[in-house]
Scaffold this motif. Structure first.
Motif, mmCIF file in Angstrom:
data_model
loop_
_atom_site.group_PDB
_atom_site.id
_atom_site.type_symbol
_atom_site.label_atom_id
_atom_site.label_comp_id
_atom_site.label_asym_id
_atom_site.label_seq_id
_atom_site.Cartn_x
_atom_site.Cartn_y
_atom_site.Cartn_z
ATOM 1 N N PRO B 189 0.840 -1.158 0.133
ATOM 2 C CA PRO B 189 0.023 -0.172 -0.034
ATOM 3 C C PRO B 189 0.879 1.254 0.072
ATOM 4 O O PRO B 189 0.563 2.307 -0.776
ATOM 5 C CB PRO B 189 -0.770 0.047 1.263
ATOM 6 C CG PRO B 189 -0.877 -1.450 1.640
ATOM 7 C CD PRO B 189 0.462 -2.147 0.957
ATOM 8 N N LYS B 190 2.060 1.183 0.602
ATOM 9 C CA LYS B 190 2.955 2.339 0.791
ATOM 10 C C LYS B 190 3.244 2.669 -0.585
ATOM 11 O O LYS B 190 3.445 3.933 -1.157
ATOM 12 C CB LYS B 190 3.919 2.165 1.727
ATOM 13 C CG LYS B 190 3.389 2.116 3.154
ATOM 14 C CD LYS B 190 4.591 1.611 4.223
ATOM 15 C CE LYS B 190 4.266 1.197 5.660
ATOM 16 N NZ LYS B 190 5.153 0.655 6.207
ATOM 17 N N ASN B 193 0.951 4.012 -2.696
ATOM 18 C CA ASN B 193 0.462 5.649 -2.280
ATOM 19 C C ASN B 193 1.948 6.414 -2.878
ATOM 20 O O ASN B 193 1.628 7.599 -3.513
ATOM 21 C CB ASN B 193 0.875 5.667 -0.663
ATOM 22 C CG ASN B 193 0.363 7.039 -0.266
ATOM 23 O OD1 ASN B 193 -0.617 7.644 -0.798
ATOM 24 N ND2 ASN B 193 1.373 7.840 0.582
ATOM 25 N N GLY B 201 5.488 7.035 2.701
ATOM 26 C CA GLY B 201 4.615 6.718 4.080
ATOM 27 C C GLY B 201 3.318 7.678 3.795
ATOM 28 O O GLY B 201 3.174 8.288 2.871
ATOM 29 N N PHE B 202 2.302 7.163 4.489
ATOM 30 C CA PHE B 202 1.137 7.861 4.777
ATOM 31 C C PHE B 202 1.311 9.104 5.636
ATOM 32 O O PHE B 202 1.745 8.802 6.757
ATOM 33 C CB PHE B 202 -0.043 7.094 5.264
ATOM 34 C CG PHE B 202 -0.180 5.939 3.772
ATOM 35 C CD1 PHE B 202 -0.863 6.122 2.845
ATOM 36 C CD2 PHE B 202 0.011 4.509 4.416
ATOM 37 C CE1 PHE B 202 -1.446 5.362 2.027
ATOM 38 C CE2 PHE B 202 -0.424 3.624 3.369
ATOM 39 C CZ PHE B 202 -0.875 4.121 2.293
ATOM 40 N N SER B 203 0.734 10.307 5.396
ATOM 41 C CA SER B 203 0.740 11.323 6.280
ATOM 42 C C SER B 203 -0.377 11.259 6.967
ATOM 43 O O SER B 203 -1.457 11.135 6.150
ATOM 44 C CB SER B 203 1.313 12.556 5.758
ATOM 45 O OG SER B 203 0.262 12.792 4.568
ATOM 46 N N ARG B 205 -3.539 9.512 9.220
ATOM 47 C CA ARG B 205 -4.161 8.331 9.096
ATOM 48 C C ARG B 205 -4.167 7.536 7.836
ATOM 49 O O ARG B 205 -4.262 8.193 6.799
ATOM 50 C CB ARG B 205 -5.590 8.404 9.764
ATOM 51 C CG ARG B 205 -6.289 6.880 10.042
ATOM 52 C CD ARG B 205 -7.708 7.337 10.459
ATOM 53 N NE ARG B 205 -8.620 7.395 9.821
ATOM 54 C CZ ARG B 205 -9.253 6.416 8.952
ATOM 55 N NH1 ARG B 205 -8.769 5.170 9.219
ATOM 56 N NH2 ARG B 205 -10.267 6.794 8.105
ATOM 57 N N GLN B 206 -3.878 6.359 7.914
ATOM 58 C CA GLN B 206 -3.925 5.521 6.779
ATOM 59 C C GLN B 206 -5.235 5.539 6.072
ATOM 60 O O GLN B 206 -6.152 5.309 6.874
ATOM 61 C CB GLN B 206 -3.406 4.124 7.074
ATOM 62 C CG GLN B 206 -2.224 3.646 7.002
ATOM 63 C CD GLN B 206 -1.896 2.085 7.370
ATOM 64 O OE1 GLN B 206 -1.341 2.095 8.282
ATOM 65 N NE2 GLN B 206 -2.158 1.375 6.378
ATOM 66 N N ASN B 208 -8.576 3.858 4.379
ATOM 67 C CA ASN B 208 -9.181 2.533 5.019
ATOM 68 C C ASN B 208 -8.788 1.440 3.555
ATOM 69 O O ASN B 208 -8.541 0.276 4.032
ATOM 70 C CB ASN B 208 -10.688 2.735 4.567
ATOM 71 C CG ASN B 208 -11.191 2.917 5.850
ATOM 72 O OD1 ASN B 208 -10.298 3.339 6.886
ATOM 73 N ND2 ASN B 208 -12.427 3.307 6.042
ATOM 74 N N SER B 210 -6.050 0.910 2.420
ATOM 75 C CA SER B 210 -4.550 0.164 2.917
ATOM 76 C C SER B 210 -4.956 -0.617 3.957
ATOM 77 O O SER B 210 -4.274 -1.731 3.954
ATOM 78 C CB SER B 210 -3.626 1.343 3.031
ATOM 79 O OG SER B 210 -4.207 2.278 4.360
ATOM 80 N N TYR B 211 -5.737 -0.505 4.888
ATOM 81 C CA TYR B 211 -6.129 -1.396 5.787
ATOM 82 C C TYR B 211 -6.641 -2.721 5.512
ATOM 83 O O TYR B 211 -6.588 -3.954 5.917
ATOM 84 C CB TYR B 211 -7.016 -0.669 7.157
ATOM 85 C CG TYR B 211 -6.665 0.204 7.741
ATOM 86 C CD1 TYR B 211 -5.399 -0.236 8.692
ATOM 87 C CD2 TYR B 211 -6.849 1.483 8.117
ATOM 88 C CE1 TYR B 211 -4.801 0.626 9.659
ATOM 89 C CE2 TYR B 211 -6.022 2.505 8.828
ATOM 90 C CZ TYR B 211 -5.118 1.899 9.731
ATOM 91 O OH TYR B 211 -4.680 2.914 10.448
ATOM 92 N N GLU B 214 -4.163 -4.692 3.849
ATOM 93 C CA GLU B 214 -3.312 -5.422 4.896
ATOM 94 C C GLU B 214 -4.075 -6.667 5.422
ATOM 95 O O GLU B 214 -3.568 -7.662 5.739
ATOM 96 C CB GLU B 214 -3.154 -4.639 5.990
ATOM 97 C CG GLU B 214 -1.884 -3.663 5.713
ATOM 98 C CD GLU B 214 -1.704 -2.480 6.698
ATOM 99 O OE1 GLU B 214 -2.193 -2.485 7.790
ATOM 100 O OE2 GLU B 214 -0.910 -1.631 6.272
#
Lengths: 336, 281
Positions: B189-190, B193, B201-203, B205-206, B208, B210-211, B214
């Motif tokens: 996911p990173k 992004n 990275g995500f700045s 909150r990630q 949804n 990407s959650y 995972e």
């Protein structure tokens, strides 16, 4: 009914053509010998019948059913002794036969089956400890469970001693008498000759002969072998005699030359030998055996003709000039 | 029911392999050994040690070991038979290739199940003797989820085994997939992004999605299901509250995790079957 029917079957593996436009029919109830040297395409043919592989072109039918689309039904009514198989070494002989019985939904007694193939005493031993011959007998036992209508046996005598091979042939006859059709593939003529009604000879992916055993024997009888004892039997002489019209094969061992030829070619052969400066010390004629016929069908005539092209020279008599020219131009192409 | 004949034969065969015996010993050592060792390190006195915290303690090594065992149990299933030639004996009998794949999945899964069961049984005995209380239901639930987790990797192993004709490729592929989940899945996911927005990275909150991604990792799904249904740590609740400000999205449900594990049993096996169906043997 036809038990096996191949119509225009071609099988290619990449650039390699394993089978070329093969037509073949095996009648119901006959023992059909499928002969050919290793690599002729016998196992490929069997793989297509069992749907282990699919034809590139053409169609295979077994017991009147499409061998690809209705493979499971085909194999339910067929017993298979494959070539180059392995058993499950951790399981016993009895477990193997039970697996075959369960798979075919048959109701044989596993011990009866093992009895028939002569390994009953090893029933409860792990197959990992079996000899090659015992493994072969076991697979034969698995093939005959469930009284199949068709038996496909690929090199069934592999690993068997002469006695085992004889027992295997007896079993084949028993199965035929029961009414089964048998497709018997082998590269050894005597195995096939002893048990088969009809023989097909496969070479380079093509069927080069198909006849009854007696028919082939007749064909063989018209050819003869000329056995000549000479003062010098070297490569040069062999090559030269090969170019004589009517000669199909020449082999040399020691000071003896075996020449397979038409009956009317004998004089020309002896003349050629003399013209090479070699003395004929003795000669005799024998009728060709089926074995020699098989060899003549299955040895590489392409290589032989190239050989002819390279070695022919001015010594050739008028009559063979045409053939020589043809051979030479052929080998030119090969070199080019 | 031709596949059941294949499954039975496969189980009979595999249960006698040294590999399986080694696998069972490994499981037993892990679970029973950990149950014993944990009484010393988990708390001040053996009696105070709880089975639930033992399960928490076991979860990480199980997440790594079980996939390896699953792949190991599955990779030879079909490629091995093709390599040795026993497939000719197998398919000379009236089984379809679908029967073979299903039978192999069931056979190998049974083997892994037996092996896990033995390990858990010994561990349960150790825990019942040494621990003050033994919540059998929790322990059984943990065992069942672990088996399902193992089956996901059996499915992956058999699927790759069916798709390739070589055991070397099958084992390499199987461990490749394990390494993918173990080390790389969370990075994907990173990476997406980075491609989309230029930062790795995500700045904040990630997002949804990407959650969700995972949670498609069977290792994450397994851990989530065990945590939600068995361990039921209050910390998890607090974490959801902090990140999502209330209930988490649906894909944090243990039922979703269960579906993910099931999918990992079936999808790779199905794809493997499609390749196997087309192959010349």
């Amino acid at each position: 009914m036809t038990a096996i029917e191949l119509t225009g079957v071609t099988k290619r593996f990449g650039d390699v053509v394993a089978l070329r436009d093969l037509d073949l029919a095996v009648e119901d109830g006959e023992v059909f010998g499928f002969l050919g040297p290793n690599g002729a395409g016998k196992s490929t043919t069997i793989n297509l019948l069992l749907d282990f592989a699919r034809p590139t072109e053409g169609r295979a039918e077994v017991l009147g059913m499409d061998a690809q689309r209705r493979s499971q039904e085909v194999r339910r009514r067929t017993g298979v002794l494959p070539e180059g198989f392995r058993t499950y070494d951790r399981l016993t002989g009895r477990q193997h036969v039970e697996f075959a019985i369960d798979s075919k939904e048959a109701n044989n007694d596993p011990m009866d089956v093992l009895e028939r193939v002569g390994i009953a005493e090893a029933a409860d031993r792990k197959v990992g400890g079996y000899s090659k011959g015992m493994t072969q007998r076991l697979a034969l036992g698995m093939a005959i469970t469930g009284e199949p209508e068709l038996l496909i046996l690929d090199e069934p005598s592999t690993g068997l001693d002469p006695n085992g091979a004889r027992e295997m042939r007896e079993l084949v006859r028993e199965e035929r008498d029961r009414g089964a059709t048998i497709f018997f593939s082998s590269h050894i003529l005597e195995q096939v000759e002893a048990v088969c009604d009809r023989i097909g000879i496969l070479r380079g992916g093509e069927l080069v002969a198909e006849d009854s055993v007696s028919g082939l024997r007749e064909a063989a009888g018209t050819a003869q072998t000329l056995e000549v004892t000479v003062s010098r039997a070297d490569e040069e002489l062999v090559a030269s005699v090969r170019t004589v019209e009517g000669v199909s094969n020449v082999t040399a061992s020691g000071d003896r030359l075996s020449v397979a030829c038409d009956p009317d070619a004998k004089t020309r052969v002896l003349e050629r030998i003399e013209s090479e400066g070699v003395t004929v010390e003795d000669f005799s004629t024998e009728e060709a055996s089926l074995e020699e016929l098989f060899v003549s069908y299955t040895t590489d005539e392409q290589a032989a003709s190239e050989q002819r092209g390279r070695t022919s020279d001015g010594k050739n008599s008028e009559g063979e000039d045409d053939e020589r020219t043809e051979s030479e131009s052929e080998s030119e192409e090969v070199r080019a | 029911m031709s596949w059941s004949v294949v499954a039975r034969k496969d189980f009979q065969d595999a249960i006698r392999s040294r590999g399986l015996i080694a696998m069972t010993i490994l499981f037993t050592l892990l679970y029973a050994g950990a149950a014993y060792v944990y009484t010393f390190i988990g708390s001040s006195s053996p009696q105070a040690a709880s089975v639930l915290s033992l399960i928490s303690f076991l979860l990480l090594p199980a997440t790594i070991l079980v996939p390896i065992v699953g792949v190991f149990a599955g990779y030879r299933a079909i490629a091995g038979e093709r390599e040795t030639g026993s497939i000719k004996l197998l398919l000379g009998l009236p089984h379809t290739r679908q029967d073979v794949v299903i039978g192999k999945i069931v056979g190998r899964s049974s083997v892994v199940t037996v092996s896990t069961f033995v390990g858990f049984l010994v561990a349960a005995v150790v825990a019942a003797v040494l621990y003050s209380s033994f919540p059998a239901v929790d322990f059984v639930a943990f065992g069942a989820l672990t088996v399902l987790f193992a089956l996901a990797f059996v499915g992956i192993g058999v699927g790759i085994s069916a798709a390739t004709g070589s055991t070397t490729k099958a084992i390499a592929g199987g461990f490749g997939v394990f390494l993918l989940f173990q080390f790389l899945w969370g990075e994907i996911p990173k990476l997406i992004n980075y491609i989309a927005n230029g930062s790795y990275g995500f700045s904040g909150r990630q997002p949804n999605w990407s959650y969700l991604f995972e949670q498609l990792d069977p290792q994450n799904a397994y851990q989530l299901a065990v945590n939600e249904w068995v361990v039921q740590s209050p910390l998890r609740e607090a974490l959801y509250q902090q990140v999502f400000g209330g209930d988490p999205p649906l894909f944090f449900s243990p039922w979703f995790a269960l579906a993910v594990l099931l999918a990992w049993v079936l999808v790779p096996a199905g794809l493997g079957y499609l390749a196997f169906e087309r192959a010349d043997l």
